[in-house]
Design a protein around this motif. Structure first.
Motif, short mmCIF file in Angstrom:
data_model
loop_
_atom_site.label_atom_id
_atom_site.label_comp_id
_atom_site.label_asym_id
_atom_site.label_seq_id
_atom_site.Cartn_x
_atom_site.Cartn_y
_atom_site.Cartn_z
N GLU A 48 8.07 8.58 4.14
CA GLU A 48 8.29 8.90 5.55
C GLU A 48 7.01 8.71 6.34
O GLU A 48 5.90 8.90 5.82
CB GLU A 48 8.75 10.35 5.70
N ILE A 49 7.18 8.33 7.61
CA ILE A 49 6.09 8.21 8.56
C ILE A 49 6.20 9.41 9.51
O ILE A 49 7.27 9.65 10.08
CB ILE A 49 6.19 6.90 9.37
N GLU A 50 5.12 10.15 9.65
CA GLU A 50 5.15 11.32 10.52
C GLU A 50 5.58 10.93 11.93
O GLU A 50 5.14 9.91 12.47
CB GLU A 50 3.77 11.98 10.55
N ASN A 51 6.47 11.71 12.52
CA ASN A 51 7.00 11.51 13.88
C ASN A 51 7.80 10.22 14.04
O ASN A 51 7.89 9.68 15.14
CB ASN A 51 5.87 11.56 14.92
N SER A 52 8.39 9.74 12.95
CA SER A 52 9.24 8.56 13.01
C SER A 52 10.59 8.88 12.38
O SER A 52 10.65 9.59 11.38
CB SER A 52 8.60 7.39 12.27
N ILE A 67 1.70 9.48 6.16
CA ILE A 67 2.91 9.24 5.38
C ILE A 67 3.01 10.27 4.27
O ILE A 67 2.02 10.91 3.91
CB ILE A 67 2.95 7.80 4.79
N ARG A 68 4.23 10.42 3.74
CA ARG A 68 4.45 11.30 2.59
C ARG A 68 5.62 10.77 1.78
O ARG A 68 6.44 9.99 2.29
CB ARG A 68 4.71 12.74 3.01
N GLY A 69 5.70 11.20 0.52
CA GLY A 69 6.80 10.81 -0.34
C GLY A 69 7.85 11.89 -0.43
O GLY A 69 7.53 13.07 -0.55
N LEU A 94 0.85 -1.20 0.00
CA LEU A 94 0.00 0.00 0.00
C LEU A 94 0.88 1.24 0.00
O LEU A 94 0.68 2.16 -0.80
CB LEU A 94 -0.95 0.00 1.20
N SER A 95 1.87 1.25 0.87
CA SER A 95 2.80 2.40 0.91
C SER A 95 3.51 2.56 -0.43
O SER A 95 3.64 3.67 -0.94
CB SER A 95 3.83 2.21 2.02
N LEU A 96 3.95 1.45 -1.01
CA LEU A 96 4.62 1.50 -2.30
C LEU A 96 3.69 2.01 -3.40
O LEU A 96 4.09 2.83 -4.24
CB LEU A 96 5.15 0.11 -2.66
N SER A 97 2.44 1.57 -3.38
CA SER A 97 1.50 1.97 -4.43
C SER A 97 1.17 3.46 -4.37
O SER A 97 0.68 4.02 -5.35
CB SER A 97 0.22 1.14 -4.35
N MET A 98 1.44 4.11 -3.25
CA MET A 98 1.15 5.53 -3.12
C MET A 98 2.19 6.42 -3.82
O MET A 98 2.00 7.62 -3.93
CB MET A 98 1.03 5.92 -1.64
N LEU A 99 3.29 5.84 -4.31
CA LEU A 99 4.33 6.65 -4.95
C LEU A 99 3.80 7.45 -6.13
O LEU A 99 4.17 8.61 -6.31
CB LEU A 99 5.51 5.79 -5.37
N SER A 100 2.93 6.85 -6.94
CA SER A 100 2.38 7.60 -8.08
C SER A 100 1.60 8.81 -7.61
O SER A 100 1.73 9.90 -8.17
CB SER A 100 1.48 6.70 -8.93
N TYR A 101 0.79 8.63 -6.60
CA TYR A 101 0.00 9.74 -6.04
C TYR A 101 0.92 10.82 -5.47
O TYR A 101 0.76 12.01 -5.76
CB TYR A 101 -0.94 9.20 -4.96
N ALA A 130 9.07 4.37 6.07
CA ALA A 130 8.31 3.15 5.79
C ALA A 130 9.02 2.34 4.72
O ALA A 130 9.08 1.13 4.79
CB ALA A 130 6.89 3.51 5.34
N LEU A 131 9.54 3.05 3.71
CA LEU A 131 10.26 2.36 2.64
C LEU A 131 11.27 3.28 1.99
O LEU A 131 11.17 4.50 2.07
CB LEU A 131 9.30 1.77 1.61
N ARG A 132 12.24 2.64 1.35
CA ARG A 132 13.24 3.30 0.51
C ARG A 132 13.23 2.57 -0.82
O ARG A 132 13.12 1.34 -0.85
CB ARG A 132 14.63 3.22 1.13
N ALA A 133 13.36 3.32 -1.90
CA ALA A 133 13.33 2.68 -3.22
C ALA A 133 14.10 3.52 -4.22
O ALA A 133 14.30 4.72 -4.04
CB ALA A 133 11.89 2.50 -3.69
N GLU A 134 14.54 2.85 -5.28
CA GLU A 134 15.05 3.52 -6.46
C GLU A 134 14.04 3.22 -7.56
O GLU A 134 13.92 2.08 -8.02
CB GLU A 134 16.44 3.03 -6.84
N TRP A 135 13.30 4.26 -7.95
CA TRP A 135 12.15 4.13 -8.85
C TRP A 135 12.55 4.59 -10.24
O TRP A 135 13.15 5.65 -10.40
CB TRP A 135 11.01 4.96 -8.30
N LEU A 136 12.18 3.81 -11.25
CA LEU A 136 12.50 4.13 -12.64
C LEU A 136 11.22 4.47 -13.40
O LEU A 136 10.20 3.80 -13.25
CB LEU A 136 13.19 2.94 -13.31
#
Length: 151
Positions: free
Chosen positions: A130-134, A104-106, A62-69, A138-144
């Motif tokens: 990122e997770i607020e106040n953490s 969360i935010r990207g 779910l967190s990963l799928s939010m990258l497009s948004y 949540a994740l790190r990625a190299e997106w193409l």
């Protein structure tokens, strides 16, 4: 952005999306769509009893799928005459769980823009969700992504 030179000038810059709330309804809907009804995502009481989590957590996908948004909110607009196409990932790591009820935010770094052949460009972004106040993302990625000249 309307031209390739201006778009290319954004390489090396950082971009941050707005925060988005991860609520139980969103997690439940994602569980239904993906047919992933693992109790850690949908049953808060059982999760508290049987795991180290204090309640339900969002699916990593779910967190990963939010990258497009998130990207649509903050990344530079593609130059006129080009269309973006998701190309995949060099790496994805789920670094921390996202508790339901948090935001969360990207955060994107536009790492590179490489012309593969005329009218076809490969874009690389280093991304953190990122997770607020953490302190841990949540994740790190190299997106193409591919940027293709329209016919």
């Amino acid at each position: 952005m309307t031209d390739l030179t201006e778009f290319r000038s954004q390489v090396g810059k950082n971009f941050t999306s707005d925060w988005m709330q991860i609520d139980q309804d969103r997690v439940n809907a994602f569980a239904d769509i993906t047919i992933d009804h693992n109790f850690i995502h949908i049953d808060a009481e059982r999760t508290k009893r049987e795991t180290p989590f204090s309640g339900t957590i969002a699916h990593g996908f779910l967190s990963l799928s939010m990258l497009s948004y998130f990207g649509a909110q903050c990344l530079p607009v593609f130059p006129a005459g080009f269309v973006p196409v998701n190309y995949g990932f060099e790496s994805v790591r789920f670094a921390a769980p996202v508790p339901v009820g948090t935001r969360i935010r990207g955060v994107f770094t536009f790492k590179s823009l490489e012309e593969r052949k005329p009218g076809q460009f490969l874009l690389t972004f280093d991304v953190r969700v990122e997770i607020e106040n953490s302190t841990r993302p949540a994740l790190r990625a190299e997106w193409l992504s591919m940027m293709l000249a329209q016919a």
